[in-house]
Motif scaffolding. Structure first.
Motif, PDB file in Angstrom:
ATOM      1  N   THR A 117       0.850  -1.191   0.000  1.00  0.00           N
ATOM      2  CA  THR A 117       0.000   0.000   0.000  1.00  0.00           C
ATOM      3  C   THR A 117       0.885   1.240   0.000  1.00  0.00           C
ATOM      4  O   THR A 117       1.966   1.249   0.600  1.00  0.00           O
ATOM      5  N   LEU A 174      -4.823   6.896   1.540  1.00  0.00           N
ATOM      6  CA  LEU A 174      -4.409   5.878   0.565  1.00  0.00           C
ATOM      7  C   LEU A 174      -4.295   6.478  -0.829  1.00  0.00           C
ATOM      8  O   LEU A 174      -5.195   7.175  -1.302  1.00  0.00           O
ATOM      9  N   ALA A 177      -2.964   0.790  -3.971  1.00  0.00           N
ATOM     10  CA  ALA A 177      -2.864  -0.486  -3.265  1.00  0.00           C
ATOM     11  C   ALA A 177      -2.658  -1.604  -4.273  1.00  0.00           C
ATOM     12  O   ALA A 177      -3.366  -1.677  -5.280  1.00  0.00           O
ATOM     13  N   ASP A 179      -2.869  -5.560  -4.477  1.00  0.00           N
ATOM     14  CA  ASP A 179      -3.269  -6.795  -3.810  1.00  0.00           C
ATOM     15  C   ASP A 179      -2.169  -7.830  -3.967  1.00  0.00           C
ATOM     16  O   ASP A 179      -1.259  -7.684  -4.796  1.00  0.00           O
ATOM     17  N   LEU A 242       1.870  -5.588   2.606  1.00  0.00           N
ATOM     18  CA  LEU A 242       0.615  -6.107   3.117  1.00  0.00           C
ATOM     19  C   LEU A 242       0.898  -7.108   4.232  1.00  0.00           C
ATOM     20  O   LEU A 242       1.910  -7.841   4.166  1.00  0.00           O
TER      21      LEU A 242
END
Length: 246
Positions: A117, A174, A177, A179, A242
């Motif tokens: 992130t 934020l 991001a 994943d 993460l």
């Protein structure tokens, strides 16, 4: 009678034995230099400069790194009693006429596809360097980073950029991001894909033409009192892995 040639006999008598080829990779550790975010010719090595021609410090080292982040210059403007939105000047480069949208660059060379992130923190409100000034803070001023695009030379799964509207000083927000399984390699988060040319005042108070990025904006309320001076803020970019159990 059957005759066997030498070549046929050699073939019949040949044996096989396995062998291997091997190569091992480790997570990268070197600083990744900045590259152009485009929209024309993204990925070309560049030497970006901050406002005033200042050379920025190198990016962070390590396998997960922030390689570069634009600083935002909203120019010289006449004091106004009306609500105003000011645009950031285009990203400029050393010894080059190239101009691009502003951007931040991230590299993930961990080799784990673990995800990450990216957040931004406006440390304080725009303020003067003189706290004893009559109007030390630019009260109600708000930064926005619009139309974010994730750009890369590679074709892996891209991180997801987030639009930032009315950044609140002191609050982490934020920006992008990735994943798990996404965001590997070098990625630029670019705000917008085009620039406009408009007249602006230079330091000498003369009108000149410069390129601006309409997707990096600073809103200043008309009711906010302003001194005739510089107001500045500091942005802190925060890159995190993460959690392993996410």
């Amino acid at each position: 009678m059957i005759f066997t040639s030498v070549s046929e006999k050699s073939k019949a008598d040949s044996e096989h034995h396995p062998a291997l080829g091997q190569i091992n990779f480790l997570a990268g550790s070197k600083i990744t230099p900045p590259i152009s975010p485009g929209p024309d010719h993204p990925g070309v090595p560049v030497s970006p400069v901050w406002p005033g021609g200042v050379t920025p410090a190198p990016g962070t080292a390590g396998p997960l790194s922030i390689d570069y982040a634009s600083s935002f210059d909203f120019g010289v403007n006449a004091i106004s009693a009306q609500d105003k939105i000011y645009y950031a000047k285009a990203q400029k480069y050393h010894a080059s006429t190239l101009e691009t949208p502003n951007y931040v660059q991230v590299t993930d060379n961990r080799g784990t596809l673990g995800g990450w992130t990216l957040k931004v923190l406006e440390v304080t409100q725009f303020h003067q360097g003189k706290p004893e000034a009559k109007y030390p803070d630019l009260k109600g001023a708000m930064l926005s980073l619009k139309k974010p695009e994730a750009v890369s030379e590679n074709t892996d799964t891209a991180p997801k950029p987030q639009e930032v509207i009315d950044l609140v000083p002191g609050k982490e927000t934020l920006v992008a991001a990735a994943d798990k399984g996404a965001g590997a390699g070098t990625w630029m988060i670019r705000w917008g894909s085009r620039l406009i040319e408009q007249r602006t005042l230079n330091k000498e108070g003369q009108w000149v033409k410069e390129s601006f990025n309409t997707d990096v904006q600073l809103f200043v309320p008309g009711k906010t009192f302003k001194d005739s001076t510089f107001y500045t803020t500091q942005l802190k970019w925060i890159l995190s892995e993460l959690p392993q159990n996410s």
